[in-house]
Design an enzyme around this catalytic site. Sequence first.
Site: not given
Length: 298
Positions: A119, A160, A246, A275
């Site tokens: 991430d 998101w 993910d 994820h």
Amino acid sequence: MSRILRTPDERFADLPDFPYAPHFIELGDVRMAVVDEGARDGEPVLLLHGEPTWSYLYRKMIPPLVAAGLRVVVPDLIGFGQSDKPASIEDYSYQKHVDWVFDAVRALELDQVTLFGQDWGSLIGLRIAAEHPQRFARVVIGNGFLPTAHGSPSLAFLVWRTFARWSPVFPIGRLVDTGSLTKLTKAERAAYDAPFPDRTYKAGARAFPRLVPLRADDPAVPANRAAWDALAAWDKPFLTLFGAKDPILGRADAPLQRHIPGAAGQPHDRLRGGHFIQEDQGPELARRMIEFIGAGRR
């Protein structure tokens, strides 16, 4: 910089499977917490978390990496974990996060580093590795990328981003649970919530999605594009281990493999995971990293 918040220590007492006491590094106005475990003369492994987690995410990976004789360094990004938390979203930028992490690498005198980034840990880590390749021996990326504002973001990411900015509630533990195939226990969800006693502590977590550079005029784009160009000449070992489930980044490994010379011939894989692949495949990630590091010694 605006008001800086510091989560009370008692919030981190008796967390499940996380017996690690942090070291603290002063970085100008803010203090960064760093888990630093294992032999000081071991090869350093730098584990960088992303949004909206903290070093707790690596609790399943730290023990086997330490047992393999490695020095395992896990910072809490500023705004997360046991690190300081500037209270204003405007106090955060992509460049500040890059500078904070690299300043910590220098303060710890880390060299010949194996990076694992996931991430935002990859958004920060790939920048640093590209800009300071002499510090790094190899790179492993799990569910991450280096955005350069080429192409269009996915609908899932835009949703998101909007949620992170405008939702009246931002339940960290439940977000991590949703992004993992392995369901977290109540105590584990509480551990992810621990750094944030109330909403005023969540500015860093709220800021991260909007800091992803989506437009060519974003201030982070020139440096990211320069880093991407530098990675086109990266011939050190480069491995991708992604969670296949993910919806946002599960397919971002392919362009990394095509672009980076050091990725050729490596044992890339997409594992059964979401994820937060560290939750779903932590011990397996550690095992494969140990093998990857060992292959580089031969």
